[in-house]
Design an enzyme around this catalytic site. Sequence first.
Site, short mmCIF file in Angstrom:
data_model
loop_
_atom_site.label_atom_id
_atom_site.label_comp_id
_atom_site.label_asym_id
_atom_site.label_seq_id
_atom_site.Cartn_x
_atom_site.Cartn_y
_atom_site.Cartn_z
N HIS A 127 63.12 37.07 55.00
CA HIS A 127 64.18 37.63 54.16
C HIS A 127 65.11 36.50 53.78
O HIS A 127 65.74 35.88 54.63
CB HIS A 127 64.95 38.73 54.90
N CYS A 128 65.20 36.22 52.49
CA CYS A 128 66.00 35.10 52.00
C CYS A 128 67.37 35.61 51.56
O CYS A 128 67.47 36.44 50.65
CB CYS A 128 65.29 34.40 50.84
N VAL A 129 68.41 35.10 52.19
CA VAL A 129 69.76 35.53 51.84
C VAL A 129 70.20 34.99 50.48
O VAL A 129 71.09 35.54 49.84
CB VAL A 129 70.77 35.10 52.92
N SER A 151 66.90 39.29 49.05
CA SER A 151 65.67 40.06 49.02
C SER A 151 64.65 39.39 49.93
O SER A 151 64.84 38.26 50.40
CB SER A 151 65.14 40.17 47.59
#
Length: 380
Positions: free
Chosen positions: A267-269, A273
Site C-alpha cells: 500500500h503506497c501512501v 492506494s
Amino acid sequence: MEEPLCCCEYVDRRGERNHLAACCCDCEDLDEGCERWLTCKSLPPGALERIADTVADRVRVPWFAGAVKVNVSLVPPLVLLPVFLHVAALHFLLGLVVLTSLPVVVLWYYYLTHRRKERTLFFLSLGLFSLGYMYYVFLQEVVPRGRVGYSQVVALTCGLILMLAALSRAKKDPGYLPIPASDVKSSCQGLPNKSVRGSSNGLHGITVSGAAGSRAVNGEAKGYSRMSAEESEGVKKDWCAKCQLVRPARAGHCRLCGRCVRRLDHHCVWINSCVGEQNHQAFILALSFFMITSVYGITLTLHTICRDRTAFVALFYCPGAYSDYSSALSFTCVWYCAIVTAGMGYILLVQLLNISYNVTEREARLALRDNTGRRLLALC
C-alpha cells in the site's frame, strides 16, 4: 418536504442540519477540553479523538448544494511547505535545520498513520503540491536568468506531464477482488474454514466436492470422504475472513483499503492506494519519469545558479547560492528535490530488485519475517 440546503448549510456527522456560522458552537468535547486544560486536569480517554472528529467534520467551504467537507490532511502541505522553504532560504543554518526536520516530520506522520491503520491524503497532497511548487519556482526564478533554453523547458514539462499521466493510471483499480454478493457472503460465513475450497480461477467461489461437501454443510458428513489435511491448511491460508472469499495465488488483503488485491505488492501512501497486478507497471513508470524529470530539473537549476561547476559539485559547494534571495530559494528547492528524489530512488531500486527476483514487496517482507529471506534471494 425538507427544504434544500443553502450554500453555507450542511448535514453533520450526527445527521443534523448545521450552518458554517455555528462552527464554534455546540461543541461539548472542545469546551470540556479547554476547561480541563485551564484547570490543569487531564483529558478523559478518547476526548482528543472526538475533538478531532468534530473539527474535521466542521471544516467546510460554501458550495451550491450545501457546504462541502474539506479533508483536513490536504491543508498542511499547501500551507507549511512554501513557508518552510522560504524560511530555509533566509540563511544557510535555517536551511540546514528545515531540510533536516522535514523528512523527520514526514516519517513520524507516516508511522503514526500506519500504526493507526488510517488512510490519509497528506502524502498525495504533499507530493502533488511539491511538484507544482517546484515547477512554479523553476519558471519564476530560474528560467528568467536566461541560461535555460525553450527546448529544455519543453522537455522538462513533457517529463512532468508523462509522470502525472502514469500517476493517474497508477491511482486506478490495482486489481481489487470482487466483493461477494450478500447471499454468497452469508453462506460463506456459515461454513467452517476447513470445508471451503478455492475455485481454480481464484475468484470468490466456494466449491465443495460432490455429495460429501453438500452433506458436510448440513452436518451429515458421516460415511463420506473428507478433505485432506494439506488441502484444508491450504484453504485456511488462502481464505480471507475479512472479505469472505478465497484469494488466488499471490493475492493479499490490504488493511488500509479493506480489500483483497491480486498480486498485492504494497500500500503506497504517496498515491493513497494499493499497488497490485493492474497498476504495478504504471507505478514503476511514474517513479521512473519522476526520477528522470527531477534529476534533469536539478541539473538545469544548478547550472544556472552555480556556473562553471558540475551539478554534483554545485550541490555541495556553491559559494554564490545565498548572495540573493532568488538564488537562495532556488538552491533550497534544489536540495528539497534532491532529498525527495533520493527517497523515491530508493523505492524504485527496491521495486526493480523485487522484479528481478520475481517477488512482490509483500512476499519479500513475509520471507524476511519468516527468516526465509536469504533463501528467497538465493544467497544460501
